[in-house]
Design a protein around this motif. Structure first.
Motif, PDB file in Angstrom:
ATOM      1  N   TYR A 202      14.218 100.774 -90.009  1.00 44.31           N
ATOM      2  CA  TYR A 202      14.574 100.517 -88.607  1.00 44.31           C
ATOM      3  C   TYR A 202      16.079 100.668 -88.399  1.00 44.31           C
ATOM      4  N   ASP A 203      16.439 101.238 -87.259  1.00 47.11           N
ATOM      5  CA  ASP A 203      17.858 101.284 -86.893  1.00 47.11           C
ATOM      6  C   ASP A 203      18.067 100.972 -85.418  1.00 47.11           C
ATOM      7  N   ARG A 204      16.981 100.601 -84.717  1.00 47.25           N
ATOM      8  CA  ARG A 204      17.054 100.319 -83.279  1.00 47.25           C
ATOM      9  C   ARG A 204      16.278  99.044 -82.941  1.00 47.25           C
ATOM     10  N   LEU A 205      16.690  98.420 -81.840  1.00 48.78           N
ATOM     11  CA  LEU A 205      15.959  97.285 -81.301  1.00 48.78           C
ATOM     12  C   LEU A 205      15.106  97.741 -80.132  1.00 48.78           C
ATOM     13  N   ASP A 206      14.025  96.997 -79.889  1.00 48.07           N
ATOM     14  CA  ASP A 206      13.148  97.308 -78.760  1.00 48.07           C
ATOM     15  C   ASP A 206      12.613  95.991 -78.218  1.00 48.07           C
ATOM     16  N   PHE A 207      13.124  95.567 -77.067  1.00 44.44           N
ATOM     17  CA  PHE A 207      12.656  94.298 -76.523  1.00 44.44           C
ATOM     18  C   PHE A 207      12.646  94.321 -75.004  1.00 44.44           C
ATOM     19  N   THR A 208      11.779  93.483 -74.449  1.00 49.61           N
ATOM     20  CA  THR A 208      11.691  93.247 -73.011  1.00 49.61           C
ATOM     21  C   THR A 208      11.432  91.765 -72.798  1.00 49.61           C
ATOM     22  N   PHE A 209      12.322  91.120 -72.048  1.00 52.28           N
ATOM     23  CA  PHE A 209      12.189  89.687 -71.790  1.00 52.28           C
ATOM     24  C   PHE A 209      12.570  89.390 -70.339  1.00 52.28           C
ATOM     25  N   PRO A 210      12.130  88.247 -69.805  1.00 53.91           N
ATOM     26  CA  PRO A 210      12.493  87.875 -68.432  1.00 53.91           C
ATOM     27  C   PRO A 210      13.923  87.356 -68.347  1.00 53.91           C
ATOM     28  N   ASN A 211      14.579  87.688 -67.223  1.00 53.02           N
ATOM     29  CA  ASN A 211      15.904  87.130 -66.978  1.00 53.02           C
ATOM     30  C   ASN A 211      15.769  85.773 -66.299  1.00 53.02           C
ATOM     31  N   ILE A 212      16.876  85.226 -65.817  1.00 54.27           N
ATOM     32  CA  ILE A 212      16.863  83.888 -65.232  1.00 54.27           C
ATOM     33  C   ILE A 212      15.923  83.799 -64.039  1.00 54.27           C
TER      34      ILE A 212
ATOM     35  N   GLY B 141      13.216  85.517 -63.732  1.00 57.48           N
ATOM     36  CA  GLY B 141      11.859  85.857 -64.135  1.00 57.48           C
ATOM     37  C   GLY B 141      11.546  87.340 -64.111  1.00 57.48           C
ATOM     38  N   GLN B 142      12.537  88.163 -63.804  1.00 62.82           N
ATOM     39  CA  GLN B 142      12.328  89.609 -63.764  1.00 62.82           C
ATOM     40  C   GLN B 142      12.460  90.195 -65.167  1.00 62.82           C
ATOM     41  N   LYS B 143      11.576  91.138 -65.514  1.00 68.23           N
ATOM     42  CA  LYS B 143      11.587  91.749 -66.829  1.00 68.23           C
ATOM     43  C   LYS B 143      12.790  92.685 -66.987  1.00 68.23           C
ATOM     44  N   VAL B 144      13.487  92.537 -68.093  1.00 68.59           N
ATOM     45  CA  VAL B 144      14.631  93.392 -68.411  1.00 68.59           C
ATOM     46  C   VAL B 144      14.414  93.951 -69.815  1.00 68.59           C
TER      47      VAL B 144
ATOM     48  N   ARG C 241      28.302  77.964 -65.148  1.00 66.57           N
ATOM     49  CA  ARG C 241      29.431  77.314 -65.812  1.00 66.57           C
ATOM     50  C   ARG C 241      30.479  78.328 -66.252  1.00 66.57           C
ATOM     51  N   TYR C 242      30.028  79.466 -66.759  1.00 62.03           N
ATOM     52  CA  TYR C 242      30.968  80.465 -67.272  1.00 62.03           C
ATOM     53  C   TYR C 242      31.106  81.681 -66.359  1.00 62.03           C
ATOM     54  N   ASN C 243      30.504  81.587 -65.154  1.00 61.22           N
ATOM     55  CA  ASN C 243      30.588  82.681 -64.189  1.00 61.22           C
ATOM     56  C   ASN C 243      30.176  83.994 -64.865  1.00 61.22           C
ATOM     57  N   THR C 244      29.052  83.940 -65.546  1.00 64.43           N
ATOM     58  CA  THR C 244      28.563  85.074 -66.335  1.00 64.43           C
ATOM     59  C   THR C 244      27.840  86.075 -65.448  1.00 64.43           C
ATOM     60  N   THR C 245      28.196  87.356 -65.562  1.00 65.63           N
ATOM     61  CA  THR C 245      27.604  88.394 -64.719  1.00 65.63           C
ATOM     62  C   THR C 245      26.712  89.354 -65.492  1.00 65.63           C
ATOM     63  N   TYR C 246      26.661  89.248 -66.813  1.00 68.60           N
ATOM     64  CA  TYR C 246      25.707  90.070 -67.551  1.00 68.60           C
ATOM     65  C   TYR C 246      24.378  89.319 -67.645  1.00 68.60           C
ATOM     66  N   GLU C 247      23.316  90.043 -67.993  1.00 73.23           N
ATOM     67  CA  GLU C 247      21.984  89.457 -68.025  1.00 73.23           C
ATOM     68  C   GLU C 247      21.828  88.476 -69.185  1.00 73.23           C
ATOM     69  N   ILE C 248      21.201  87.330 -68.890  1.00 74.83           N
ATOM     70  CA  ILE C 248      20.779  86.390 -69.917  1.00 74.83           C
ATOM     71  C   ILE C 248      19.256  86.326 -69.853  1.00 74.83           C
ATOM     72  N   LEU C 249      18.605  86.667 -70.952  1.00 79.11           N
ATOM     73  CA  LEU C 249      17.151  86.735 -70.989  1.00 79.11           C
ATOM     74  C   LEU C 249      16.591  85.596 -71.837  1.00 79.11           C
ATOM     75  N   PHE C 250      15.415  85.110 -71.437  1.00 78.42           N
ATOM     76  CA  PHE C 250      14.746  84.085 -72.229  1.00 78.42           C
ATOM     77  C   PHE C 250      13.877  84.778 -73.268  1.00 78.42           C
ATOM     78  N   ALA C 251      14.252  84.619 -74.558  1.00 82.20           N
ATOM     79  CA  ALA C 251      13.584  85.352 -75.630  1.00 82.20           C
ATOM     80  C   ALA C 251      12.557  84.514 -76.375  1.00 82.20           C
ATOM     81  N   GLY C 252      12.466  83.221 -76.073  1.00 81.38           N
ATOM     82  CA  GLY C 252      11.452  82.410 -76.724  1.00 81.38           C
ATOM     83  C   GLY C 252      11.890  80.990 -76.967  1.00 81.38           C
ATOM     84  N   LYS C 253      10.936  80.158 -77.360  1.00 79.65           N
ATOM     85  CA  LYS C 253      11.197  78.764 -77.682  1.00 79.65           C
ATOM     86  C   LYS C 253      11.828  78.668 -79.060  1.00 79.65           C
TER      87      LYS C 253
END
Length: 408
Positions: free
Chosen positions: A247-257, A259-262, A331-343
């Motif tokens: 493997y040399d690549r990642l492949d993921f899709t998760f919901p953002n804050i 709930g939209q898939k990214v 809190r950090y005025n973050t503008t890039y996507e934060i995705l929920f990847a799991g518990k």
């Protein structure tokens, strides 16, 4: 008769006012102690604007000041929210004494850690009558020895001003952030509380270049062995996690804050350098990294670089996740996507990123080139409490990104 009745009413009214005032925090510095088993963990905080609706409590650890807002009163109980870690300080204030518990709200029926605090300018640790003449300043190799004998090598970096100590301890998963302490008659003491968990470190010098000691948390105690070493260093942070064979690549899709898939394959990330930050809203070092990455991204994203945060949280309840991640982004005025990847759990990152060997710590930062190939994986984060190590991290981080951007 009427005169005495009026005097009595006035006296009762005055007593009631005084009672109300005595049950509220007052402006100024406070010194507290958490009680854990047979140990006292000292901590400091300062109250500002106590008489206003915008009262703020600042937790103090050396140069660090952590603001806590939203203080509420109910009858004789005061509650101080620690939103960053989903916790509270709650108790009763009586005549300048604050007694209560530190509770983690994410833990069902948490019994809490008892504490007592008084309004005082007293230092974190009582000044030793005859402080040891050995200096703690500099770099140290520090072995953490668990109750089962398992040993982990870490690095201490300390500063000393007379008998007052500051510094931090670096691990391969991050650092212990801002520690503050003092020399004792035969060694030293450190403590810290920034809202997640109180720490206490006790050390005794064994000559000028070594010490033994204990590291206390609410979970237990770990033995310490320290050796002075000006060249003390951790394992290469780029060697601890890597892509699995084939493997040399990642492949993921998760919901953002929201709930939209990214997906990493979305057009937004095509032909760009992408930084994937594995984090948790509960992780102090992750917050330090986000405090650095958020403004860095705003200054650099037009150069062709993107950041994606992959958050692993204590619960997988959608409302809980949205609340803690929204609070984090605000809190950090973050503008890039934060995705929920799991518990959060032992196999959480393995499920989310099956192409990567075991993730050794939070945060872990993955660098992907413009062709989508994973080029480096960095474990841990040396935050601002580590001084020189933090400056070295920033230089290295920017060099890695600059080199990837320069590639055709």
């Amino acid at each position: 008769m009427k005169k005495y009745l009026l005097i009595a009413i006035a006296t009762l009214f005055s007593m009631a006012c005084n009672k109300t005032q005595n049950h509220k925090l007052e402006d100024g510095k406070w010194r507290g102690e958490f009680s854990v088993s047979d140990q006292q963990f000292p901590f400091l905080f300062e109250v500002q604007g106590a008489a206003t609706d915008s009262a703020t409590v600042y937790l103090i650890n050396g140069a660090e000041r952590v603001p806590l807002k939203g203080i509420t009163y109910s009858s004789d109980t005061v509650t101080i929210p620690i939103e960053a870690y989903d916790a509270i300080l709650t108790g009763v204030v009586t005549d300048g004494k604050f007694e209560g518990k530190f509770k983690k709200l994410f833990v069902d029926n948490d019994e809490g850690v008892p504490f007592t605090a008084v309004k005082s300018d007293a230092p974190r640790f009582e000044v030793a009558t005859s402080p040891v003449t050995t200096s703690l300043a500099g770099k140290w190799d520090i072995d953490f020895i668990g109750q089962n004998g398992d040993t982990t090598h870490n690095v201490g970096i300390f500063n000393q001003d007379a008998a007052i100590l500051t510094g931090s301890i670096l691990t391969n998963a991050g650092d212990l952030r801002y520690l503050e302490g003092a020399l004792t008659n035969d060694g030293f003491r450190f403590s810290a509380f920034a809202g997640l968990s109180p720490y206490l470190i006790k050390g005794k010098f064994e000559g000028n270049d070594s010490f033994t000691g204990e590291f206390y948390t609410t979970r237990g105690v770990t033995k310490l062995i320290g050796k002075r070493n000006a060249d003390a260093a951790l394992a290469d942070p780029y060697s601890l996690a890597y892509m699995k064979k084939g493997y040399d690549r990642l492949d993921f899709t998760f919901p953002n804050i929201e709930g939209q898939k990214v997906s990493l394959s979305d057009p937004r990330y095509k032909d760009k350098v992408v930084i994937v930050s594995i984090l948790g809203s509960w992780c102090p070092n992750c917050l330090d990294e986000m405090e650095y990455l958020s403004p860095w991204y705003k200054e650099n994203n037009k150069r062709g670089v993107e950041i994606i945060g992959l958050a692993f949280e204590r619960k997988d309840d959608p409302e809980y996740v949205k609340t803690v991640l929204s609070r984090l982004a605000k809190r950090y005025n973050t503008t890039y996507e934060i995705l929920f990847a799991g518990k959060l759990g032992d196999d959480a990152t393995a499920k989310a990123l099956p192409q990567v060997s075991k993730i050794m710590g939070y945060p872990t930062t993955i660098f992907i080139d413009k062709k989508g190939v994973v080029r480096k994986i960095h474990t841990g984060f040396n935050g601002p409490a580590t001084g020189l190590f933090y400056e070295e991290f920033k230089q290295d981080f920017n060099k890695v990104v600059d080199d990837l951007l320069a590639e055709k």
